[in-house]
Design a protein around this motif. Structure first.
Motif, PDB file in Angstrom:
ATOM      1  N   GLU A  71      -3.338  93.229  44.493  1.00 53.19           N
ATOM      2  CA  GLU A  71      -2.459  93.519  45.626  1.00 53.19           C
ATOM      3  C   GLU A  71      -1.350  94.504  45.276  1.00 53.19           C
ATOM      4  N   ALA A  72      -0.859  94.472  44.029  1.00 48.87           N
ATOM      5  CA  ALA A  72       0.268  95.318  43.634  1.00 48.87           C
ATOM      6  C   ALA A  72      -0.012  96.811  43.803  1.00 48.87           C
ATOM      7  N   PHE A  73      -1.290  97.190  43.809  1.00 46.17           N
ATOM      8  CA  PHE A  73      -1.636  98.610  43.917  1.00 46.17           C
ATOM      9  C   PHE A  73      -2.125  98.996  45.313  1.00 46.17           C
ATOM     10  N   ARG A  74      -2.037  98.076  46.258  1.00 43.67           N
ATOM     11  CA  ARG A  74      -2.542  98.352  47.601  1.00 43.67           C
ATOM     12  C   ARG A  74      -1.914  99.609  48.208  1.00 43.67           C
ATOM     13  N   GLU A  75      -0.600  99.652  48.245  1.00 43.63           N
ATOM     14  CA  GLU A  75       0.082 100.757  48.919  1.00 43.63           C
ATOM     15  C   GLU A  75      -0.265 102.097  48.281  1.00 43.63           C
ATOM     16  N   ARG A  76      -0.280 102.133  46.946  1.00 45.85           N
ATOM     17  CA  ARG A  76      -0.554 103.384  46.241  1.00 45.85           C
ATOM     18  C   ARG A  76      -1.952 103.911  46.577  1.00 45.85           C
ATOM     19  N   ILE A  77      -2.911 103.009  46.625  1.00 42.99           N
ATOM     20  CA  ILE A  77      -4.289 103.439  46.857  1.00 42.99           C
ATOM     21  C   ILE A  77      -4.540 103.709  48.338  1.00 42.99           C
ATOM     22  N   GLU A  78      -3.880 102.953  49.218  1.00 45.17           N
ATOM     23  CA  GLU A  78      -4.038 103.219  50.649  1.00 45.17           C
ATOM     24  C   GLU A  78      -3.566 104.622  51.010  1.00 45.17           C
ATOM     25  N   LYS A  79      -2.592 105.151  50.277  1.00 43.91           N
ATOM     26  CA  LYS A  79      -2.094 106.499  50.549  1.00 43.91           C
ATOM     27  C   LYS A  79      -3.159 107.564  50.299  1.00 43.91           C
ATOM     28  N   THR A  80      -4.180 107.237  49.534  1.00 42.09           N
ATOM     29  CA  THR A  80      -5.273 108.189  49.304  1.00 42.09           C
ATOM     30  C   THR A  80      -6.199 108.295  50.510  1.00 42.09           C
ATOM     31  N   GLY A  81      -6.122 107.315  51.398  1.00 41.49           N
ATOM     32  CA  GLY A  81      -7.042 107.254  52.526  1.00 41.49           C
ATOM     33  C   GLY A  81      -8.159 106.255  52.329  1.00 41.49           C
ATOM     34  N   ALA A  82      -8.177 105.599  51.172  1.00 44.51           N
ATOM     35  CA  ALA A  82      -9.210 104.599  50.902  1.00 44.51           C
ATOM     36  C   ALA A  82      -8.906 103.295  51.625  1.00 44.51           C
ATOM     37  N   THR A  83      -9.950 102.516  51.879  1.00 43.98           N
ATOM     38  CA  THR A  83      -9.791 101.145  52.363  1.00 43.98           C
ATOM     39  C   THR A  83      -9.598 100.256  51.143  1.00 43.98           C
ATOM     40  N   VAL A  84      -8.511  99.495  51.119  1.00 45.45           N
ATOM     41  CA  VAL A  84      -8.192  98.681  49.950  1.00 45.45           C
ATOM     42  C   VAL A  84      -8.495  97.215  50.223  1.00 45.45           C
ATOM     43  N   ARG A  85      -9.198  96.607  49.297  1.00 47.85           N
ATOM     44  CA  ARG A  85      -9.422  95.167  49.317  1.00 47.85           C
ATOM     45  C   ARG A  85      -9.021  94.621  47.955  1.00 47.85           C
ATOM     46  N   THR A  86      -8.611  93.372  47.940  1.00 50.14           N
ATOM     47  CA  THR A  86      -8.023  92.850  46.710  1.00 50.14           C
ATOM     48  C   THR A  86      -8.703  91.565  46.254  1.00 50.14           C
ATOM     49  N   PHE A  87      -8.519  91.287  44.972  1.00 45.83           N
ATOM     50  CA  PHE A  87      -8.909  90.005  44.397  1.00 45.83           C
ATOM     51  C   PHE A  87      -7.670  89.379  43.767  1.00 45.83           C
ATOM     52  N   ASP A  88      -7.749  88.130  43.414  1.00 56.89           N
ATOM     53  CA  ASP A  88      -6.599  87.377  42.907  1.00 56.89           C
ATOM     54  C   ASP A  88      -6.295  87.783  41.467  1.00 56.89           C
ATOM     55  N   GLY A  89      -5.237  88.572  41.301  1.00 56.69           N
ATOM     56  CA  GLY A  89      -4.885  89.072  39.981  1.00 56.69           C
ATOM     57  C   GLY A  89      -4.479  87.984  39.010  1.00 56.69           C
ATOM     58  N   GLN A  90      -3.768  86.959  39.493  1.00 53.15           N
ATOM     59  CA  GLN A  90      -3.320  85.882  38.609  1.00 53.15           C
ATOM     60  C   GLN A  90      -4.504  85.069  38.084  1.00 53.15           C
ATOM     61  N   LYS A  91      -5.439  84.776  38.961  1.00 48.70           N
ATOM     62  CA  LYS A  91      -6.636  84.051  38.526  1.00 48.70           C
ATOM     63  C   LYS A  91      -7.454  84.893  37.555  1.00 48.70           C
ATOM     64  N   PHE A  92      -7.498  86.196  37.815  1.00 51.68           N
ATOM     65  CA  PHE A  92      -8.227  87.105  36.932  1.00 51.68           C
ATOM     66  C   PHE A  92      -7.638  87.073  35.519  1.00 51.68           C
ATOM     67  N   ILE A  93      -6.322  87.215  35.424  1.00 52.19           N
ATOM     68  CA  ILE A  93      -5.649  87.214  34.110  1.00 52.19           C
ATOM     69  C   ILE A  93      -5.836  85.871  33.407  1.00 52.19           C
ATOM     70  N   LYS A  94      -5.695  84.786  34.148  1.00 53.64           N
ATOM     71  CA  LYS A  94      -5.857  83.454  33.556  1.00 53.64           C
ATOM     72  C   LYS A  94      -7.264  83.291  32.980  1.00 53.64           C
ATOM     73  N   ALA A  95      -8.258  83.743  33.719  1.00 54.23           N
ATOM     74  CA  ALA A  95      -9.643  83.643  33.240  1.00 54.23           C
ATOM     75  C   ALA A  95      -9.851  84.526  32.015  1.00 54.23           C
ATOM     76  N   PHE A  96      -9.298  85.735  32.045  1.00 53.59           N
ATOM     77  CA  PHE A  96      -9.458  86.668  30.934  1.00 53.59           C
ATOM     78  C   PHE A  96      -8.841  86.098  29.657  1.00 53.59           C
ATOM     79  N   ILE A  97      -7.630  85.574  29.772  1.00 55.14           N
ATOM     80  CA  ILE A  97      -6.933  85.033  28.602  1.00 55.14           C
ATOM     81  C   ILE A  97      -7.635  83.798  28.047  1.00 55.14           C
ATOM     82  N   SER A  98      -8.323  83.066  28.901  1.00 56.09           N
ATOM     83  CA  SER A  98      -8.982  81.829  28.466  1.00 56.09           C
ATOM     84  C   SER A  98     -10.063  82.070  27.415  1.00 56.09           C
ATOM     85  N   GLY A  99     -10.529  83.312  27.306  1.00 51.55           N
ATOM     86  CA  GLY A  99     -11.539  83.613  26.299  1.00 51.55           C
ATOM     87  C   GLY A  99     -10.985  83.689  24.897  1.00 51.55           C
ATOM     88  N   GLY A 100      -9.660  83.855  24.767  1.00 50.13           N
ATOM     89  CA  GLY A 100      -9.028  84.020  23.455  1.00 50.13           C
ATOM     90  C   GLY A 100      -8.540  85.441  23.277  1.00 50.13           C
TER      91      GLY A 100
END
Length: 400
Positions: A38-67
């Motif tokens: 979500e943090a990059f929505r505005e920046r990318i929307e300015k390009t004219g792209a359609t922006v959709r998001t995923f849960d960044g906090q869940k992503f980081i938590k899952a990534f860190i869980s690997g070690g």
């Protein structure tokens, strides 16, 4: 017109080089659906792209869980993110048609999406590129000092995770390289082949387009006209790990009340008041428009992120690189190897050492000659225009 699915993570260094590419794709008639946090929505929307998001906090938590202690653990962390990212994205694009996919090289699930959706894939590589041979060699070197039982557990975890993905999506993952580097039929690399370590090892499916530099946010309270014609030193530790009060104070001590005009970007998380008295020759801001400042800079003191390094060399600025983490030590080593700057270590750094190295670098004509040649090659490399030219060649190849 084709519909493009663009998948990226939530990091400035991985997002920024793609901004110009997306704008150029859209200007040539493509429709871009861009997934990020979500943090990059505005920046990318300015390009004219359609922006959709995923849960960044869940992503980081899952990534860190690997070690975090071994590269293979980070590979496993990327595999853990599949449970978060794949269902979220597939749900949001249900029933939609896409013609091809562009995925970030270090996103983890990019190659998986290409296989699940059966789409021609393009790899967006914002770091140095890796061949499978060089990646396996790195793994081998890093594994030498890892206890056998720990290495076995990491490898067992990898097998279990890839088995689960095979069961869920009928996708075979044959190596950690596929997860960490996301190889594709076309890889766009945002540096030059000359700066890429062992650049000759990469075949014609790797296109080195140089830095993808597009207009950034400006800073209304920074008068760039005030630094024109001055000996400017620019200091920045990037946008991620930039809370470093002791380092900023060291810089104030090293260059305070000298003949240099010093612009120091300290990031949004650092409070200016904690730095104490600011010398008159310093301009200290939470944010500065980096590419605009670099146009007037004689020396860039940087953490050595790929974006910052590329931008510094694009504008012909010699570098003092003080790496922090990730691929920054490799980038710092390459800067030193080609004679474009000097690497220093934060742990032992003193104000006197920093000043003396800066003086030597600024007064040694060999550095100026090297960065002048690099500047010419970087600026001729094509950037995002070249990237989109290659993407359209790719489309023709796949009859898109």
């Amino acid at each position: 017109m084709a519909r493009v699915l663009f998948i990226n993570g939530g990091s400035e260094g991985h997002i920024n080089p793609t901004i110009g590419v997306v704008e150029e794709l859209i200007s040539r008639g493509e429709e871009v659906v861009y997934f990020t946090i979500e943090a990059f929505r505005e920046r990318i929307e300015k390009t004219g792209a359609t922006v959709r998001t995923f849960d960044g906090q869940k992503f980081i938590k899952a990534f860190i869980s690997g070690g975090r202690n071994h590269l293979l653990e980070r590979v496993n962390g990327l595999l853990h993110t599949a449970d978060i990212i794949i269902p979220e994205v597939l749900e949001q694009i249900k029933g939609e048609h896409f013609d091809y996919i562009i995925h970030d090289s270090m996103f983890g699930c990019g190659r998986l999406f290409a296989q699940i959706l059966k789409l021609p894939a393009i790899n967006s590589c914002t770091s140095f590129a890796e061949t499978e041979i060089s990646f396996d060699r790195t793994i081998e070197q890093l594994s030498k000092n890892v206890p056998t039982e720990m290495l076995k557990k990491i490898n067992d975890d990898f097998q279990n995770l890839t088995t689960k993905i095979k069961e869920k999506y009928d996708i075979e993952i044959t190596s950690p390289y596929e997860v960490f580097c996301n190889p594709a039929p076309l890889t766009i690399v945002y540096t030059t082949r000359e700066f890429q370590p062992f650049g000759e090892a990469f075949d014609q499916t790797y296109i080195f387009v140089g830095p993808s530099i597009s207009p950034r946010l400006t800073s209304d309270d920074l008068d760039l006209s005030s630094i024109v014609g001055k000996s400017v030193i620019y200091i920045s530790r990037g946008t991620v790990i930039n809370q470093a009060i002791d380092f900023y104070k060291l810089c104030l001590k090293a260059f305070g009340n000298t003949n240099y005009t010093v612009i120091m970007s300290i990031g949004e998380q650092t409070q200016l008041g904690k730095l104490g008295d600011i010398p008159e020759n310093f301009i200290v801001k939470n944010y500065v428009p980096q590419t605009e400042v670099l146009k007037h800079t004689k020396l860039f003191i940087t953490h050595g992120g790929m974006n910052s390094t590329n931008e510094g060399l694009y504008y012909g600025v010699p570098l003092i690189v003080i790496p922090q983490s990730a691929d920054q030590p490799i980038i710092a080593e390459q800067v030193t190897n080609i004679g474009a700057g000097i690497q220093l270590q934060m742990e032992s750094l003193t104000a006197n050492q920093l000043y003396e190295v800066a003086e030597n670098l600024l007064n040694d004509p060999s550095y100026a000659g090297t960065v002048a040649n690099l500047r010419e090659s970087f600026q001729k490399s094509g950037g995002y225009h070249k990237a989109v030219d290659e993407i359209f060649k790719f489309k023709r190849q796949y009859d898109i």
